[in-house]
Every structure is written in structure tokens, then in C-alpha cells.
Design an enzyme around this catalytic site. Structure first.
Site, PDB file in Angstrom:
ATOM      1  N   HIS A 199     -11.732  12.289   0.448  1.00  0.00           N
ATOM      2  CA  HIS A 199     -11.756  10.957   1.036  1.00  0.00           C
ATOM      3  C   HIS A 199     -11.694  10.899   2.553  1.00  0.00           C
ATOM      4  CE1 HIS A 199     -11.221   6.652   1.077  1.00  0.00           C
ATOM      5  NE2 HIS A 199     -10.037   6.743   1.662  1.00  0.00           N
TER       6      HIS A 199
ATOM      7  N   PHE B 125       0.852  -1.183   0.000  1.00  0.00           N
ATOM      8  CA  PHE B 125       0.000   0.000   0.000  1.00  0.00           C
ATOM      9  C   PHE B 125       0.888   1.233   0.000  1.00  0.00           C
ATOM     10  CE2 PHE B 125      -4.550   0.873   0.569  1.00  0.00           C
ATOM     11  CZ  PHE B 125      -5.075  -0.359   0.259  1.00  0.00           C
TER      12      PHE B 125
ATOM     13  N   HIS C 261      -8.199  11.208  -2.147  1.00  0.00           N
ATOM     14  CA  HIS C 261      -7.663   9.924  -2.599  1.00  0.00           C
ATOM     15  C   HIS C 261      -7.408  10.039  -4.103  1.00  0.00           C
ATOM     16  CE1 HIS C 261      -7.376   5.678  -3.545  1.00  0.00           C
ATOM     17  NE2 HIS C 261      -7.435   5.370  -2.269  1.00  0.00           N
TER      18      HIS C 261
ATOM     19  N   GLN D 175      -7.795  14.841   3.119  1.00  0.00           N
ATOM     20  CA  GLN D 175      -7.149  14.011   2.095  1.00  0.00           C
ATOM     21  C   GLN D 175      -8.022  13.774   0.870  1.00  0.00           C
ATOM     22  OE1 GLN D 175      -6.394   9.485   2.664  1.00  0.00           O
ATOM     23  NE2 GLN D 175      -4.393  10.440   2.683  1.00  0.00           N
TER      24      GLN D 175
ATOM     25  N   LEU E 131     -14.856   5.163  -4.821  1.00  0.00           N
ATOM     26  CA  LEU E 131     -13.444   4.829  -4.634  1.00  0.00           C
ATOM     27  C   LEU E 131     -13.005   3.602  -5.424  1.00  0.00           C
ATOM     28  CD1 LEU E 131     -11.092   5.924  -2.853  1.00  0.00           C
ATOM     29  CD2 LEU E 131     -11.429   3.880  -1.480  1.00  0.00           C
TER      30      LEU E 131
ATOM     31  N   ARG F   2      -2.771  10.965   5.785  1.00  0.00           N
ATOM     32  CA  ARG F   2      -2.855   9.595   6.290  1.00  0.00           C
ATOM     33  C   ARG F   2      -2.358   8.593   5.253  1.00  0.00           C
ATOM     34  NH1 ARG F   2      -6.488   5.385   5.663  1.00  0.00           N
ATOM     35  NH2 ARG F   2      -8.163   6.608   4.708  1.00  0.00           N
TER      36      ARG F   2
ATOM     37  N   GLU G  39      -6.707   1.812  -3.318  1.00  0.00           N
ATOM     38  CA  GLU G  39      -5.266   1.815  -3.561  1.00  0.00           C
ATOM     39  C   GLU G  39      -4.737   0.378  -3.711  1.00  0.00           C
ATOM     40  OE1 GLU G  39      -3.305   4.928  -1.198  1.00  0.00           O
ATOM     41  OE2 GLU G  39      -1.877   3.386  -0.642  1.00  0.00           O
TER      42      GLU G  39
ATOM     43  N   ARG H 121      -0.609   9.348  -0.646  1.00  0.00           N
ATOM     44  CA  ARG H 121      -1.744   9.838  -1.436  1.00  0.00           C
ATOM     45  C   ARG H 121      -1.660  11.303  -1.798  1.00  0.00           C
ATOM     46  NH1 ARG H 121      -6.355   6.510   1.898  1.00  0.00           N
ATOM     47  NH2 ARG H 121      -5.825   4.531   0.916  1.00  0.00           N
TER      48      ARG H 121
HETATM   49  C1  LIG Z   1     -14.861   3.933   0.208  1.00  0.00           C
HETATM   50  C2  LIG Z   1     -13.879   3.945   1.337  1.00  0.00           C
HETATM   51  C3  LIG Z   1     -12.874   2.988   1.402  1.00  0.00           C
HETATM   52  C4  LIG Z   1     -11.953   2.995   2.446  1.00  0.00           C
HETATM   53  N1  LIG Z   1     -10.982   2.033   2.495  1.00  0.00           N
HETATM   54  C5  LIG Z   1     -10.126   2.004   3.555  1.00  0.00           C
HETATM   55  C6  LIG Z   1      -9.154   0.975   3.681  1.00  0.00           C
HETATM   56  O1  LIG Z   1      -9.063   0.061   2.872  1.00  0.00           O
HETATM   57  N2  LIG Z   1      -8.317   0.998   4.736  1.00  0.00           N
HETATM   58  C7  LIG Z   1      -8.382   1.988   5.681  1.00  0.00           C
HETATM   59  O2  LIG Z   1      -7.594   1.959   6.627  1.00  0.00           O
HETATM   60  N3  LIG Z   1      -9.303   2.972   5.592  1.00  0.00           N
HETATM   61  C8  LIG Z   1     -10.178   3.000   4.560  1.00  0.00           C
HETATM   62  N4  LIG Z   1     -11.123   3.989   4.487  1.00  0.00           N
HETATM   63  C9  LIG Z   1     -11.270   4.935   5.604  1.00  0.00           C
HETATM   64  C10 LIG Z   1     -12.016   4.261   6.758  1.00  0.00           C
HETATM   65  O3  LIG Z   1     -12.891   3.299   6.254  1.00  0.00           O
HETATM   66  C11 LIG Z   1     -12.812   5.249   7.588  1.00  0.00           C
HETATM   67  O4  LIG Z   1     -11.984   6.301   7.993  1.00  0.00           O
HETATM   68  C12 LIG Z   1     -13.362   4.550   8.815  1.00  0.00           C
HETATM   69  O5  LIG Z   1     -14.086   3.409   8.460  1.00  0.00           O
HETATM   70  C13 LIG Z   1     -14.217   5.438   9.689  1.00  0.00           C
HETATM   71  O6  LIG Z   1     -14.709   4.642  10.745  1.00  0.00           O
HETATM   72  P1  LIG Z   1     -15.437   5.257  11.993  1.00  0.00           P
HETATM   73  O7  LIG Z   1     -15.711   4.140  12.932  1.00  0.00           O
HETATM   74  O8  LIG Z   1     -14.669   6.412  12.497  1.00  0.00           O
HETATM   75  O9  LIG Z   1     -16.786   5.843  11.400  1.00  0.00           O
HETATM   76  P2  LIG Z   1     -17.895   5.209  10.351  1.00  0.00           P
HETATM   77  O10 LIG Z   1     -17.613   3.807   9.994  1.00  0.00           O
HETATM   78  O11 LIG Z   1     -18.062   6.208   9.275  1.00  0.00           O
HETATM   79  O12 LIG Z   1     -19.173   5.211  11.264  1.00  0.00           O
HETATM   80  C14 LIG Z   1     -19.777   6.393  11.727  1.00  0.00           C
HETATM   81  C15 LIG Z   1     -20.924   5.999  12.627  1.00  0.00           C
HETATM   82  O13 LIG Z   1     -21.434   7.141  13.280  1.00  0.00           O
HETATM   83  C16 LIG Z   1     -22.829   7.153  13.198  1.00  0.00           C
HETATM   84  N5  LIG Z   1     -23.255   8.545  13.273  1.00  0.00           N
HETATM   85  C17 LIG Z   1     -22.789   9.599  12.570  1.00  0.00           C
HETATM   86  N6  LIG Z   1     -23.421  10.714  12.944  1.00  0.00           N
HETATM   87  C18 LIG Z   1     -24.298  10.358  13.908  1.00  0.00           C
HETATM   88  C19 LIG Z   1     -25.260  11.056  14.694  1.00  0.00           C
HETATM   89  N7  LIG Z   1     -25.465  12.359  14.553  1.00  0.00           N
HETATM   90  N8  LIG Z   1     -26.000  10.353  15.586  1.00  0.00           N
HETATM   91  C20 LIG Z   1     -25.834   9.021  15.724  1.00  0.00           C
HETATM   92  N9  LIG Z   1     -24.944   8.313  15.007  1.00  0.00           N
HETATM   93  C21 LIG Z   1     -24.195   8.970  14.120  1.00  0.00           C
HETATM   94  C22 LIG Z   1     -23.164   6.461  11.910  1.00  0.00           C
HETATM   95  O14 LIG Z   1     -24.470   5.931  11.935  1.00  0.00           O
HETATM   96  C23 LIG Z   1     -22.099   5.373  11.891  1.00  0.00           C
HETATM   97  O15 LIG Z   1     -22.540   4.266  12.639  1.00  0.00           O
HETATM   98  C24 LIG Z   1     -12.039   3.998   3.444  1.00  0.00           C
HETATM   99  C25 LIG Z   1     -13.055   4.947   3.389  1.00  0.00           C
HETATM  100  C26 LIG Z   1     -13.945   4.943   2.339  1.00  0.00           C
HETATM  101  C27 LIG Z   1     -14.991   6.032   2.301  1.00  0.00           C
END
Ligand SMILES: Cc1cc2nc3c(=O)[nH]c(=O)nc-3n(C[C@H](O)[C@H](O)[C@H](O)COP(=O)(O)OP(=O)(O)OC[C@H]3O[C@@H](n4cnc5c(N)ncnc54)[C@H](O)[C@@H]3O)c2cc1C
Length: 578
Positions: A351, A115, A237, A235, A247, A393, A250, A281
């Protein structure tokens, strides 16, 4: 309605669920999520989770920590990065033991792939560090953690949207949430509240982020006096599907995919002679844009003029199906091409938020540069800023951040609630939210939020995007302030109580507007180029003046800026070459 718990976790992505899993072993824990839990954006993560297991090639946590610091252009807090790299190994094995179906080597170990920015021996060459489950790694993490939380009898409040934080003399007492199915306001009181609400890519017109990624946690905190850290670092992507932003992981380049311009040239040879297509990135995204601006893009269709090709045709259909099945199907669905036969048209897509709610290494939210902890308030995951990503990142480090710091926060909460007093709340604590919603739905005429949203996304994309300059950013700030002014007169025409998505979207728009303002002001203020923050008018990194974190306080219509020291206790900042 008032509910009492020891710990409230807002968000059920990877960070929230891991925290809940830990906290629920020690105390009464509830998870609130505006989405059904396994629809969280973590489930969309494709490529992998980084850990120096050394299963395929020699690797060490210290190399991983160094890559993270260098990748973040030295704005990373180095002890935090070292903790993340060291705890990564156990974290991945814990996920495996809990049932996560990783891809395997022929000997049956967890397989690993390359990666961007991950290297062996402090930058010599790319290393295979990303553990993965095809291109559905996040989906598997989310399923695994959710099942474990159900087993632990965590209380889930599905489809509850948090709209406010209850604070008392600087201590957090709980949250106020709208129940989507009834419109009722609930107060959830707790000794500890953790925000794990994910990112806010919806601030930009072209993004890889889900519709729900509207930055509710950071915005709610900012309006309650908590500063936001390093918001200028957002960031892009390098490889989103041209015109749509969906997306293309990568992992495609990790498996050997190559970026080419209109002449078919592998242009990354000129920008990053050592890591080529697997440079960090920020560098790859800028290289793509520079090629396009120089007329080296490929003439596109009606949506966007020029784009770049991501060529995976030489990987062969078998590898694509085994290691990148979802990507293959996205290309077929959205572009009508098979990546085994034709190159993929790509452009950078908004991203990931490096900045967010400032925390220490236990997930405790801090309110100032001295690290003063806000009692009872925690944050983890993309909405938080520890800071392990600094100015940029590395791929696979976000899933890792969720697991490592989600778990650490959950553990700290388990300790903290043993000695903290149960808070007392009353219906009056929901009054600010209640009167705000009442005004939005009072039936008076007012503009619809949709136009404001479109204008905001466009100005952020065009003026606070990959390349930035003072005039554009000032223009963006003026536009956003005008949009915030208009937002004050918005009315929701649908006044029903049941699943009033119109109302919820208007509330989310308010959050995005606040975060756009903080982002643009923080970006205009930082007069240097570092990581993802690239200024045409200040093209050099300036450690003498700017090797410091920004802390932005939203105070009504103004943003007050303050700073916090960067921990550089392990590696001395050096110029970045790749
Ligand atoms: C398409 C894509 C591919 C990616 N691929 C990778 C990868 O391969 N490797 C990597 O390391 N990272 C990757 N990332 C980045 C990574 O996935 C995210 O940064 C990470 O999953 C975020 O996780 P989180 O638990 O912080 O929030 P999320 O998984 O976004 O969850 C947010 C939660 O908060 C809740 N929420 C939000 N607002 C409220 C509110 N007001 N009230 C109640 N609940 C709320 C939502 O319902 C949800 O449950 C990727 C991101 C994307 C978009």
C-alpha cells in the site's frame, strides 16, 4: 526543446498541486504530470485526512503527534511530526475554505471518524480524528486543488513523463521529459525542481496502488546520486480485496467493521486488547497473516486459498450508503456481494512507501546524515521521506503529509527562487536520456519487459513482504540482480513516436527494479523488527543498534548504506503496546 521556469513541480497529486498553488503565487511555476492531473493516485484515497479539530470528541495536536510517533515505532522525526499535527488544523480549514465538500455533523461542522492508531490522551482509546468526504476524500482534495491551480494560472504540461534529472556540480538545474503524444524529449530548466511523484506499490504483485505508481522520482534521484531513506519500511494495508488487492478503506473499521476468522472470532481481541480492529496497520496486517498461517483463515476460491472476513453487515445499508458508498460499489463490482448482506473477503495488500527521497521540514532534499541540502531540489508527498511516518504510517496521515509538507515546500521554493540564479542548460543535457531511449528502440531483438516485471513483483511479494528473513531476502536480491541484468538487453518492439506506452512502461520497469533492489538490500541490512519491517530471524526491536534512519546510495549495481540520526527530542522511545 528547452523551456525555462522558476519552479518545476513533477507530479500533480495532492503534494504537487499544493506546492504549485503556493509557489505560483511568487514565481513562474509549471507542473509536469505523466497522467492527466486529476487521474493521480491521490484521487483514489478514500478514508480521510487526520486533524485534531476536536469537532466530535475532545482532541489535541499533541495527542496526534504522539500517536504518529508511536505508530511509526519511534523511527519518526518528532519535531516534524509535531509540525504536521499542529499545521493539520489550518490545512484542513484551508481546504474547506477552498471549497472541499467535507461530510458534516448535525451542527454543520466538519464531521470526523475513527481510524487505526489515532487515540485520545496518549493511547487510552480510539478518537474521532479523520475528516472525510464520504469515501472519496482524496478525489475531493485533488479536484479542489486542481481548480485552484487553474485559477492561479499554473502552467500544466499534461502527459509528460520525466526520465532524468539535470544536475550541475551538485545543484539541480531541471528535468528531462518525454512528451507522450509525440515522443519528443523536452528539457525543463528551473531554479527549483520539486518531485511529488507518489508511491511505488507496483513493485509488489498484490497492491492497492494505481498502475502509474512506479517510483519514477526516487529512482531518477537515486541514479543521480541522491540517497533514499528508510526504504525497508513498506506498508501492507490489512484489507485489500482478496486476490486483487483493491483497497477496502480502514474507514470501514473506523465506522465499526470487524475482522473475523473462520470461527467467526473477533481475533484482534487477542492481538490488540485496547484498540482491537483499529490497531496500527502493521499490527493488523501481521495478525491477519498469523491467523491465516495458523489455519484460521476462511477457505477461499481458486485464486488464493485462505482469507479473512471484514464484517460490516451490522452497520446497516443506510450508513454504508452515506459514509462508504464507493466501497459498497467496489464489493458489488469485484466480488458480487453487498457488504450490507455479507462479510468482505480480505487479505493484506501492498500500500504505502514510508521511505523515499530524504528531505528536511521545508521539503529541501538532503544528501547525507548531516542534512546537507541539495540546492534547487525538493520533494514532497509519498515519494519523500521527512520523516513523519517512521517505520509505519497511520491511516489519514498521508493526505495530511501531502497538504502540510506540499505547502511548506511550495512556500520555501517561493523564497528560494528570489535569490537563485537562472540555470543555463543545453540540448546536451538530454543526451543521456536520448541515447538510452535510442538503444531501447534500435530494433534489435531482445526480451520483452513484461516477464521481468512479473518475476520482480512475485519475488518482492513472497520474499520482501510482511514477514521477512535473511535467506529469503538474499534470494530476492540475487533474483533482482539477475532481472536487472536481463533488463539491460530489453528492447521495445513498438518503435512509433506517438503514445508509445511500450517504451514508457519499460522505463518504469527500470525504476521499479532499482527501487526493489534498494528496498531488499536495506531490509536485509536492518537486523531487527520495527513497524512494517518484521523479521522472523530478529523478532525484537533493537533501539541500541537500530534506532537510526537508513540512507541507501545506489552506485551502479551496488547499494552503499549509510545512516542518519532519528529526532527523539520530545518522547523517549518505549515498547509499543496497543
Ligand atoms: C487506494 C488508496 C487509498 C488511500 N486512502 C488514503 C486515505 O484515506 N488517507 C490517507 O491519508 N492516505 C490514503 N492513501 C495514501 C495516499 O493517497 C497517497 O500516499 C497520496 O495520495 C500520494 O500523493 P502524492 O501527491 O505523493 O502522489 P500521487 O497522488 O500518487 O501523484 C503522483 C503524481 O506524479 C506524477 N508522476 C509520477 N511519475 C512521473 C514522471 N515520471 N513524470 C511526470 N509525472 C510523474 C503522476 O502523474 C501523478 O500526477 C491511499 C492510497 C491508495 C492507493
Amino acid at each position: 526543446m528547452i523551456h525555462q521556469f522558476d519552479a518545476i513541480i513533477v507530479g500533480s497529486g495532492g503534494a504537487g498541486l499544493y506546492a504549485a498553488l503556493e509557489a505560483s503565487q511568487r514565481c513562474r511555476t509549471a507542473v509536469l504530470s505523466k497522467l492527466y492531473p486529476i487521474r493521480s493516485h491521490t484521487g483514489a484515497a478514500q478514508g480521510g485526512i487526520g486533524a485534531a479539530l476536536g469537532n466530535v470528541e475532545e482532541d489535541k495536536p499533541d495527542w496526534h503527534a504522539f500517536d504518529t510517533v508511536k505508530g511509526g515505532d519511534y523511527l519518526v522525526d518528532q519535531q516534524a511530526a509535531r509540525i504536521m499535527a499542529e499545521e493539520a488544523i489550518q490545512a484542513v480549514y484551508d481546504l474547506e475554505n477552498r471549497g472541499l465538500p467535507f461530510n458534516r455533523t448535525p451542527e454543520g461542522r466538519i464531521d470526523q471518524r475513527r481510524f487505526g492508531g489515532h487515540t485520545r490522551n496518549f493511547g487510552e482509546a480510539p478518537v474521532k480524528r479523520a475528516c472525510y468526504a464520504a469515501d472519496r476524500t482524496g478525489h475531493m482534495i485533488l479536484q479542489t486543488l486542481y481548480q485552484q491551480c487553474i485559477k492561479n494560472e499554473v502552467a500544466f504540461f499534461d502527459e509528460f513523463q520525466v526520465v532524468d534529472l539535470v544536475m550541475d556540480n551538485g545543484t539541480c538545474k531541471g528535468v528531462v521529459a518525454v512528451e507522450l503524444s509525440t515522443g519528443a524529449l523536452h528539457i525543463l530548466a528551473a531554479k527549483a525542481v520539486l518531485f511529488a511523484t507518489g508511491g511505488f506499490g507496483r513493485m509488489y504483485k498484490i497492491t492497492s496502488n494505481a498502475f502509474a505508481n512506479t517510483g519514477d522520482g526516487p529512482a531518477v534521484c537515486a541514479r543521480r546520486g541522491i540517497p533514499l531513506q528508510d526504504m525497508e519500511f513498506y506498508q501492507f494495508h490489512p484489507t485489500g480485496i482478496m486476490g486483487l488487492g483493491i483497497l477496502i478503506s480502514e474507514a470501514v473499521r473506523g465506522e465499526g467493521g470487524i475482522l473475523r476468522n473462520r470461527a467467526g472470532e473477533r481475533f484482534m481481541e487477542r492481538y490488540s486488547p485496547t484498540l482491537l480492529d483499529l490497531a496500527p496497520r502493521d499490527i493488523v496486517a501481521r495478525s491477519i497473516l498469523t491467523e491465516v498461517r495458523a489455519g484460521q483463515g476462511i477457505r477461499g476460491d481458486r485464486r488464493i486459498d485462505d482469507y479473512i472476513h471484514l464484517d460490516a453487515t451490522h452497520l446497516g445499508r443506510d450508513t454504508l450508503m452515506r459514509k462508504l458508498p464507493d466501497i459498497t460499489s467496489f464489493c458489488k463490482t469485484y466480488l458480487g456481494i453487498d457488504p450490507a448482506d455479507a462479510p468482505i473477503p480480505v487479505l493484506p495488500t501492498a500500500h504505502y512507501a514510508m521511505g523515499g527521497i530524504p528531505t528536511d521540514i521545508h521539503g529541501c532534499v538532503v544528501r547525507d546524515g548531516a542534512g546537507t541540502v541539495v540546492q534547487g531540489l525538493y520533494a514532497a508527498g509519498e515519494c519523500a521521506c521527512v520523516s513523519v511516518h517512521g517505520a509505519n504510517r497511520l491511516g489519514t496521515n498521508s493526505l495530511l503529509d501531502l497538504v502540510v509538507f506540499g505547502r511548506r515546500a511550495g512556500r520555501h521554493i517561493g523564497d528560494y527562487v528570489q535569490q537563485a540564479a537562472a540555470p543555463s542548460v543545453s540540448e546536451a543535457d538530454a543526451e543521456p536520456a536520448r541515447s538510452w531511449i535510442a538503444r531501447l528502440t534500435d530494433g534489435r531483438p531482445g526480451p520483452h519487459g513484461g516477464h521481468i516485471l512479473e518475476d520482480m513483483k512475485l519475488v518482492m511479494m513472497e520474499k520482501v513482504g510482511i514477514y521477512r528473513n535473511a535467506a529469503d531476502m538474499q534470494n530476492a536480491i540475487d533474483t533482482i540482480q539477475a532481472l536487472r541484468e536481463r533488463y539491460r538487453t530489453v528492447r521495445v518492439q513498438d518503435r512509433s513516436k506517438t503514445f508509445n506506452t511500450d517504451l514508457l512502461e519499460v522505463i518504469e520497469l527500470g525504476n521499479l527494479l532499482d527501487l526493489s533492489l534498494v528496498t531488499a538490500v536495506s531490509a536485509l541490512n536492518r537486523q531487527e523488527s520495527r513497524g512494517a519491517h518484521s523479521r522472523e530471524d530478529f523478532p525484537e526491536r533493537n533501539d541500541t543498534q537500530w534506532l537510526k534512519h537508513t540512507l541507501a546510495h545506489l552506485e551502479g549495481d551496488a547499494v552503499r548504506l549509510d545512516y542518519k540520526t532519528v529526532d527523539t527530542s520530545i518522547w523517549e522511545p518505549k515498547p509499543r503496546t496497543y
